[in-house]
Write a protein that holds these residues in place. Structure first.
Motif, PDB file in Angstrom:
ATOM      1  N   ASP B  31       0.852  -1.194   0.000  1.00  0.00           N
ATOM      2  CA  ASP B  31       0.000   0.000   0.000  1.00  0.00           C
ATOM      3  C   ASP B  31       0.885   1.239   0.000  1.00  0.00           C
ATOM      4  N   GLU B  32       0.277   2.391   0.255  1.00  0.00           N
ATOM      5  CA  GLU B  32       1.023   3.643   0.131  1.00  0.00           C
ATOM      6  C   GLU B  32       2.191   3.737   1.112  1.00  0.00           C
ATOM      7  N   ASP B  33       2.106   3.033   2.243  1.00  0.00           N
ATOM      8  CA  ASP B  33       3.212   3.071   3.200  1.00  0.00           C
ATOM      9  C   ASP B  33       4.459   2.383   2.659  1.00  0.00           C
ATOM     10  N   ASP B  34       4.284   1.555   1.658  1.00  0.00           N
ATOM     11  CA  ASP B  34       5.411   0.772   1.128  1.00  0.00           C
ATOM     12  C   ASP B  34       6.058   1.407  -0.100  1.00  0.00           C
ATOM     13  N   VAL B  35       5.566   2.586  -0.478  1.00  0.00           N
ATOM     14  CA  VAL B  35       6.060   3.209  -1.713  1.00  0.00           C
ATOM     15  C   VAL B  35       6.751   4.519  -1.381  1.00  0.00           C
ATOM     16  N   LEU B  36       7.941   4.702  -1.892  1.00  0.00           N
ATOM     17  CA  LEU B  36       8.695   5.934  -1.678  1.00  0.00           C
ATOM     18  C   LEU B  36       7.937   7.115  -2.278  1.00  0.00           C
ATOM     19  N   LYS B  37       7.939   8.204  -1.540  1.00  0.00           N
ATOM     20  CA  LYS B  37       7.201   9.391  -1.972  1.00  0.00           C
ATOM     21  C   LYS B  37       7.642   9.840  -3.365  1.00  0.00           C
ATOM     22  N   ASN B  38       6.668  10.184  -4.175  1.00  0.00           N
ATOM     23  CA  ASN B  38       6.880  10.687  -5.550  1.00  0.00           C
ATOM     24  C   ASN B  38       7.591   9.694  -6.475  1.00  0.00           C
ATOM     25  N   SER B  39       7.673   8.440  -6.065  1.00  0.00           N
ATOM     26  CA  SER B  39       8.361   7.473  -6.936  1.00  0.00           C
ATOM     27  C   SER B  39       7.394   6.707  -7.825  1.00  0.00           C
ATOM     28  N   LEU B  40       6.123   6.700  -7.470  1.00  0.00           N
ATOM     29  CA  LEU B  40       5.168   5.907  -8.245  1.00  0.00           C
ATOM     30  C   LEU B  40       4.591   6.753  -9.374  1.00  0.00           C
ATOM     31  N   GLU B  61       4.197   2.549 -19.085  1.00  0.00           N
ATOM     32  CA  GLU B  61       5.324   2.227 -18.197  1.00  0.00           C
ATOM     33  C   GLU B  61       5.023   2.674 -16.781  1.00  0.00           C
ATOM     34  N   LEU B  62       5.248   1.778 -15.845  1.00  0.00           N
ATOM     35  CA  LEU B  62       5.097   2.099 -14.429  1.00  0.00           C
ATOM     36  C   LEU B  62       6.469   2.116 -13.792  1.00  0.00           C
ATOM     37  N   ASN B  63       6.713   3.119 -12.975  1.00  0.00           N
ATOM     38  CA  ASN B  63       7.948   3.188 -12.193  1.00  0.00           C
ATOM     39  C   ASN B  63       7.584   3.411 -10.736  1.00  0.00           C
ATOM     40  N   MET B  64       8.275   2.714  -9.857  1.00  0.00           N
ATOM     41  CA  MET B  64       8.064   2.993  -8.432  1.00  0.00           C
ATOM     42  C   MET B  64       9.227   2.427  -7.634  1.00  0.00           C
TER      43      MET B  64
END
Lengths: 119, 530
Positions: B31-40, B61-64
């Motif tokens: 979820d959002e807690d597992d994703v670096l800010k502004n990386s997704l 293309e997806l980047n995160m």
């Protein structure tokens, strides 16, 4: 900070002192200005907690707090809300310390301050 | 635009917006807690940056950067599914899918697990070398089935050329199934994208507005073109003849779309197929733009928006052809397109010549333009006549050689008495500008052969007009029909065996003296054709 319910760091009550702590809350958000000049806020997080402490205590207390700081890992901080303790995961930052002038003969009294910032 | 509730629409346009995120990578949830800010971020497009294109088959293309701990060496090739929720007024979240992606790169860094993933369009990058026949829908379905993805469209009934049967031959220059979809989509007047459910979807451009965004919904810094972009012509390469054909609407004042060497438009009733594509691509008029908005996850490629007030214009349509969505930050949307008013200053004939200039076989091959006079030419004493007239162009900057052999019968006698020799002067005009070169020759009475030569520097894509005029003094010259054999030859010239569309008309007037006062007014004349 309530005298009968002191703040606990890693399950240890920290010493009471008059008004040693300031609590602040922050909103994490992206704010953009629209073409019409209004703000558009995309909120990522509400109420991020920061506690700022100011103490003047003997050296052994200073060493205890510095131990939390130098440990470098997260701290479990419990704060009483008037009816129960709320638990937060926090980190200690902005450590500042100063030896009180004239107190050298008593093994040292120190003014020190630090922030606890919620993760 | 993905189908969302009115509550969602209200929430996403409120001044304060909150999102949530949920997804899986393989069997691991995040979820959002597992994703670096502004990386997704997710990036996709259905056209290049400079035009509105049909047939495009871009991969999303997806980047995160994931902050969670995932077992090493297990991420590559995993499928990512993603949903984004928007907080509604009742404090619940409405989630919408963002797509299905497959991890193609994964790097463990100090910031976390950096992932790049492609949507299901990339699954069509499989080798294709078959001969197939069928409708466009059958071909698209065949490609998707062969690559293990699902075709989202139930039929192609709303697209052009849907009812015709087409054939593809092994020599059709198609290497992958994605190439096949490219040509199928182009022939349908569509573009192709992988939709949010991971299915391959053909979509056409339209003029139906799906959302209106006021200045208060648009971030400061948007940009809107001061022109509209539209198509009124297409060009197609004829593979067999190695020529290019041009098709234009009666009012041909827009851009020309180059369909390339579309193998589906080479055989059968190709005139009809091509004109159908022209009708599809000439059905929309958009204004190019670049705008950044709140990170509304519901926008899709091809969405037509209205941007009233402020820098926008409520009477115009704006189509999303390119977007970059960043979680919790923004969605940068843009619509491309060139300005027809800049590009269409060329006439329809010029466009045909431009199409001609794209003929493959003429590059680096010596070509020539020839000229033979189709009627006898008589140049009287003291007169000047155009005797050679060329129009030519080249695909590259080149130097060509002009050569001519002129047979002429010079008459310098009057009543059988030869007073003096005649002098023939040749004047060169390039694009109506005099060239300072005047070869001349003195002729006695009788028949002569004159050879002239000139070097021509030719700029590419420019239609040049070379005229050679002959002036006689001291006698007259008569050039018989076919008495002039001339050519311009060199590398990179564009040859044409058809009439170039030009007719030169001239009229001879007896010299007369203009009174001074006539220059105070405009001179005018009338020309009529029958």
């Amino acid at each position: 900070m309530i005298k009968d319910y002191p703040i606990k760091i890693n399950n240890t009550s920290i010493p009471w002192a008059d008004n040693p702590c300031t609590e602040s809350r922050e909103t994490i958000e992206n704010v953009n200005v629209s073409e019409a000049g209004t703000d558009i806020c995309q909120v990522e997080r509400l109420g991020k907690l920061t506690l700022s402490f100011n103490y003047q205590l003997p050296k052994n207390y200073k060493d205890t707090f510095y131990g939390y700081y130098s440990g470098g890992s997260t701290l479990t901080v419990e704060i009483h809300n008037g009816s129960t303790y709320d638990s937060y995961t926090m980190r200690m930052r902005n450590w500042k310390c100063q030896l009180v002038p004239g107190a050298e003969q008593t093994n040292g009294v120190y003014k020190f301050s630090f922030d606890l910032i919620e993760i | 635009m993905y189908s969302i509730s009115n509550n969602f629409k209200t929430a996403i346009k409120s001044p304060i917006i909150k999102y949530k995120l949920r997804g899986t990578i393989g069997s691991v949830a995040f979820d959002e807690d597992d994703v670096l800010k502004n990386s997704l971020s997710i990036t996709n497009q259905c056209s290049g940056n400079d035009d509105v294109a049909i047939g495009s088959v871009y991969v999303g293309e997806l980047n995160m950067t994931l902050l969670m701990d995932i077992n090493k060496y297990t991420v590559f090739g995993q499928e990512i599914s993603l949903e984004v929720g928007v907080k509604l007024a009742n404090s619940t979240y409405e989630y919408i899918p963002m797509g299905i992606f497959t991890v193609v790169e994964a790097d463990r860094t100090g910031s976390g697990l950096v992932i790049k993933a492609y949507d299901n369009m990339s699954k069509l990058d499989k080798s294709f070398s078959e001969q197939i026949t069928g409708t466009l829908y059958e071909m698209a379905d065949f490609a998707c089935t062969s690559c293990g993805v699902e075709l989202a469209n139930a039929n192609f009934n709303t697209f052009v050329n849907h009812s015709h049967n087409f054939s593809l031959y092994p020599d059709s220059d198609i290497e992958t199934f994605r190439d096949l979809l490219y040509w199928v989509a182009q022939t349908s007047g569509c573009y192709v994208t992988a939709n949010r459910l991971g299915k391959i979807e053909f979509r056409d451009y339209n003029m139906t507005v799906v959302d209106t965004l006021n200045p208060s919904h648009r971030f400061k810094g948007g940009k809107f073109a001061d022109y509209e972009t539209w198509y009124t012509g297409i060009s197609v390469v004829n593979m067999d003849e190695q020529t290019t054909s041009y098709y234009g609407l009666p009012q041909d004042d827009g851009l020309t779309y180059n369909l390339g060497s579309n193998p589906l438009l080479q055989y059968g009733n190709k005139q009809v197929y091509r004109e159908n594509v022209l009708s599809a691509i000439s059905s929309f008029v958009y204004v190019p733009f670049n705008v950044t908005l709140v990170g509304n996850p519901a926008y899709d490629l091809g969405d037509v928006l209205s941007f009233p007030d402020g820098l926008g214009d409520s009477s115009k349509k704006f189509c999303i052809t390119n977007y970059t969505w960043i979680y919790n930050s923004s969605v940068a949307i843009s619509g491309g397109g060139k300005n027809p008013k800049v590009l269409s200053v060329r006439s329809k004939t010029d466009k045909e010549i431009t199409a001609l200039a794209k003929n493959k076989s003429e590059k680096d091959v010596i070509q020539y333009y020839s000229f033979t006079n189709a009627a006898e030419i008589t140049v009287g004493d003291g007169n000047t006549e155009t005797i050679i007239d060329f129009r030519y162009t080249a695909v590259k900057r080149t130097v060509a050689v002009f050569l001519a052999e002129i047979l002429c019968d010079v008459e310098t006698t009057v009543d059988g008495i030869n007073y003096n020799d005649g002098v023939g002067r040749f004047y060169y005009y390039l694009n109506s500008l005099y060239i300072d070169r005047e070869p001349k020759e003195t002729w006695q009475d009788g028949e002569h052969i004159k050879h002239i030569l000139y070097y021509l520097v030719i700029e590419p894509g420019v239609l040049n007009h070379l005229e050679i005029k002959l002036k006689m003094t001291g006698g007259s010259a008569t050039i018989p029909l076919g008495g002039i054999k001339a050519c311009v030859y060199g590398q990179n010239l564009v040859a044409s065996d058809t009439w170039n569309g030009f007719m030169d008309l001239s009229d001879n007037a007896i010299p007369f003296i203009l009174p001074n006062y006539i220059f105070k007014n405009n001179l005018s004349d009338d020309v009529e054709t029958e």
